[in-house]
Motif scaffolding. Structure first.
Motif, PDB file in Angstrom:
ATOM      1  N   ASN A  95       0.803  -1.231   0.000  1.00 16.42           N
ATOM      2  CA  ASN A  95       0.000   0.000   0.000  1.00 16.42           C
ATOM      3  C   ASN A  95       0.832   1.276   0.000  1.00 16.42           C
ATOM      4  OD1 ASN A  95      -2.267  -1.519  -0.175  1.00 16.42           O
ATOM      5  ND2 ASN A  95      -3.018  -1.096   1.885  1.00 16.42           N
ATOM      6  N   ILE A 152      -5.926   2.219  -5.780  1.00 18.67           N
ATOM      7  CA  ILE A 152      -6.008   3.390  -4.902  1.00 18.67           C
ATOM      8  C   ILE A 152      -7.453   3.650  -4.484  1.00 18.67           C
ATOM      9  CG2 ILE A 152      -5.713   5.899  -4.834  1.00 18.67           C
ATOM     10  CD1 ILE A 152      -3.256   5.449  -6.698  1.00 18.67           C
ATOM     11  N   GLN A 172      -8.441   0.790  -1.928  1.00 26.12           N
ATOM     12  CA  GLN A 172      -7.741   0.772  -0.647  1.00 26.12           C
ATOM     13  C   GLN A 172      -7.923   2.050   0.168  1.00 26.12           C
ATOM     14  OE1 GLN A 172      -6.328  -1.880   0.577  1.00 26.12           O
ATOM     15  NE2 GLN A 172      -6.647  -3.095  -1.271  1.00 26.12           N
ATOM     16  N   SER A 173      -8.463   3.101  -0.452  1.00 25.74           N
ATOM     17  CA  SER A 173      -8.620   4.379   0.254  1.00 25.74           C
ATOM     18  C   SER A 173      -9.969   4.541   0.925  1.00 25.74           C
ATOM     19  CB  SER A 173      -8.404   5.531  -0.731  1.00 25.74           C
ATOM     20  OG  SER A 173      -9.386   5.488  -1.758  1.00 25.74           O
ATOM     21  N   VAL A 186      -5.271   8.228   4.294  1.00 24.05           N
ATOM     22  CA  VAL A 186      -4.451   8.294   3.082  1.00 24.05           C
ATOM     23  C   VAL A 186      -3.444   9.429   3.201  1.00 24.05           C
ATOM     24  CG1 VAL A 186      -4.448   8.633   0.578  1.00 24.05           C
ATOM     25  CG2 VAL A 186      -6.353   7.416   1.675  1.00 24.05           C
ATOM     26  N   LYS A 196       2.239  -4.459   6.012  1.00 25.13           N
ATOM     27  CA  LYS A 196       1.323  -3.434   5.516  1.00 25.13           C
ATOM     28  C   LYS A 196       1.614  -2.081   6.160  1.00 25.13           C
ATOM     29  CE  LYS A 196      -2.590  -6.443   4.377  1.00 25.13           C
ATOM     30  NZ  LYS A 196      -4.050  -6.649   4.537  1.00 25.13           N
ATOM     31  N   ASP A 218      -2.992   4.176   6.005  1.00 25.32           N
ATOM     32  CA  ASP A 218      -3.326   2.855   5.461  1.00 25.32           C
ATOM     33  C   ASP A 218      -2.905   2.759   3.997  1.00 25.32           C
ATOM     34  OD1 ASP A 218      -4.892   1.838   7.791  1.00 25.32           O
ATOM     35  OD2 ASP A 218      -6.152   3.571   7.297  1.00 25.32           O
ATOM     36  N   LEU A 219      -2.712   3.939   3.380  1.00 24.59           N
ATOM     37  CA  LEU A 219      -2.321   3.995   1.972  1.00 24.59           C
ATOM     38  C   LEU A 219      -1.479   5.237   1.751  1.00 24.59           C
ATOM     39  CD1 LEU A 219      -2.728   3.039  -1.060  1.00 24.59           C
ATOM     40  CD2 LEU A 219      -4.668   4.629  -1.127  1.00 24.59           C
TER      41      LEU A 219
END
Length: 533
Positions: free
Chosen positions: A244, A257, A260-261, A266, A337, A352-353
């Motif tokens: 990520n 994107i 995962q967002s 982010v 991660k 997280d991203l």
């Protein structure tokens, strides 16, 4: 079926004037130039902008949104973006009235694909194009339009046909069907052969062969390099390989994107066009969006602090958190991660991203040892015909440095969607035996929270920005100057000034700082009367 309709009186239009007229329930663009009338489709073939709201100069109408140009006599597209030309209709002058006549089907379609030839198996000649972007597609189409009957092969590391890449950062969930430039059926009909997942590894200009990864090899008679660029990454920063921590280049990247967002924290690194557009696209979907950049404002290098701060205010109001004069010093994860990013100023951001929008580098590593001239930064050096220093080898698109007429033919690199199209066209014309030099004004755009910024010219090294209008109300024209001359123009909610500026620059006229300070828009009245100097 045909149609014929009286649309106006001869005296209704002055020379240099455009007007949208209705015929059979469809708008047609009527133009008067030097006493003659011309009628073409009224909407730009790129995104459908009304051309009557654009700029007219020297026999061409320029789209107010993104700068595409169409010849009013032929309807042919002559500058970009977009691929298709426009229908053209007959104009009849009788008893002081203007009548438009033509085919109903052409009227309804609004776009026109130029006539192309088919390949001839007796012609033992192959053009090999390496790369799968707009420059490659336009080059291939231009070859067929200009009667090239040899074999055309487009070898690309991509797995899809060329698509509208600028859309990715603005609409991350967009589908391939929505943005593809041409369907496979079109390529088959015009015998443009695509070889997917072919990543070039080596070029042998003496043997006229290109070797690809996995050992495949293709021969050529003429070679076009169109591999573009790849995103820059923070390769030496600890944790950069965590899951990520991503870049945005492909459709798959955009979809990842977006997925995962959703509802997550982010962090975006970089406050230029990719970073800002992604932030705007995610701010209503993610739990939080933070953006870090080594500069002081968004778009600082290209648009300056004043315009940058107006964009920052827009995103501030949406909830984006900015961290300037800093970047990532460490990516921290758990079980492989990403969980947190530590900035160089000590700030720790939950993440997280992470999307790295840190610019790009040319995808030219495979040219090492080929003898093809490249710069210290890795860009391929070409002349105005897109020719490299090696016979029968051309280069087009973001990977080139080419002579730009606006700066006395200084060699520059321009990474604009529009310029990639134009360079592909120029290479195609020259390969097809129609010597043509590039003469085009750089034009780009960005969309942030529904607001469109348009830019025309070449502002590298500008020393002042003169703003006319209201930054607070997001309605302005920014003039970028170098010494006493305007070198570029950026606008927001001020159409068609950017298009007019492109036409003004193209004509060779000079616009001074003194002129715009006296009357910021007086020069626009001269555009339709400009001729190339």
């Amino acid at each position: 079926m045909s149609f014929e309709a009286v649309v106006c009186k001869v005296d209704d239009l002055e020379d240099g004037q455009m007007k949208s007229v209705e015929v059979e329930g469809v708008n047609v663009l009527l133009v008067k130039e030097n006493g003659s009338f011309h009628a073409i489709g009224s909407k730009c073939s790129h995104y459908g902008a009304p051309l009557a709201n654009g700029s007219f100069c020297n026999g061409r109408v320029r789209c107010p949104w993104h700068g595409a140009c169409f010849n009013v006599k032929t309807g042919d597209i002559e500058d970009f973006p977009g691929l298709d030309s426009l229908p053209v209709f007959e104009v009849i002058i009788k008893d002081g009235h203007v009548t438009i006549k033509g085919d109903k089907q052409a009227l309804e379609k609004a776009k026109r694909i130029r006539t192309m030839v088919s390949a001839d198996r007796c012609v033992k000649d192959t053009v090999l194009i390496i790369g799968g972007g707009p420059a490659a597609m336009i080059c291939a189409e231009t070859l067929r339009q200009e009667c090239y009957k040899g074999k055309i092969i487009v070898a690309t590391k991509e797995k899809n046909l060329p698509y509208d890449r600028p859309k990715l950062s603005k609409a991350l969930n967009v589908s391939l069907e929505q943005i593809i430039l041409r369907e496979q059926k079109f390529c088959d009909e015009h015998e443009i052969e695509f070889k997917f997942e072919h990543e070039a590894e080596k070029v042998d200009v003496k043997k006229k062969k290109v070797t690809f990864k996995r050992g495949k090899c293709l021969s050529y008679d003429r070679l076009v390099l169109a591999t573009g660029t790849v995103p820059r990454v923070l390769a030496t920063v600890k944790g950069v390989n965590l899951e990520n921590v991503v870049t945005l280049r492909t459709l798959d990247d955009a979809h990842l994107i977006a997925k995962q967002s959703e509802g997550k924290d982010v962090v975006i690194l970089g406050a230029s066009f990719i970073g800002i557009e992604v932030a705007a696209a995610l701010v209503d979907k993610a739990k939080s969006v933070s953006l870090a950049d080594s500069g002081e404002t968004p778009f600082q290098r290209s648009l300056g602090k004043e315009v940058g701060n107006s964009v920052r205010k827009l995103l501030d109001e949406k909830g984006v958190k900015f961290h300037f004069q800093t970047t990532a010093s460490e990516f921290i994860g758990s079980n492989g991660k990403l969980k947190e990013i530590v900035l160089t100023n000590g700030t720790r951001l939950p993440a997280d991203l992470c999307v790295m929008g840190l610019g790009v580098v040319p995808a030219t590593g495979f040219l090492k040892g080929s003898g093809i001239d490249i710069t210290d930064r890795g860009f391929v050096i070409v002349n105005k015909k897109m020719q490299t220093n090696k016979p029968d080898v051309y280069a087009v698109g973001d990977l080139t440095e080419f002579p730009l007429f606006l700066v006395n033919n200084e060699s520059v690199n321009i990474q604009h969607w529009q310029m990639a199209h134009q360079q592909g066209r120029i290479a195609g014309l020259n390969i097809a035996g129609k010597p043509t030099e590039i003469h085009s004004v750089p034009f780009f755009w960005s969309v942030v929270c529904g607001k469109s910024i348009r830019y025309a010219g070449y502002g590298s090294g500008y020393d002042d920005a003169v703003i006319k209008g209201s930054l607070e109300e997001l309605k302005f024209v920014a003039y970028y100057t170098k010494g006493e001359h305007v070198v570029a123009v950026a606008t927001l909610n001020s159409d068609p000034v950017a298009a007019q500026a492109a036409d003004y620059f193209l004509s060779g006229r000079k616009l001074t700082k003194e002129e715009i300070k006296k009357d910021p828009l007086a020069w626009t009245a001269k555009v339709s009367t400009s001729t190339h100097l």
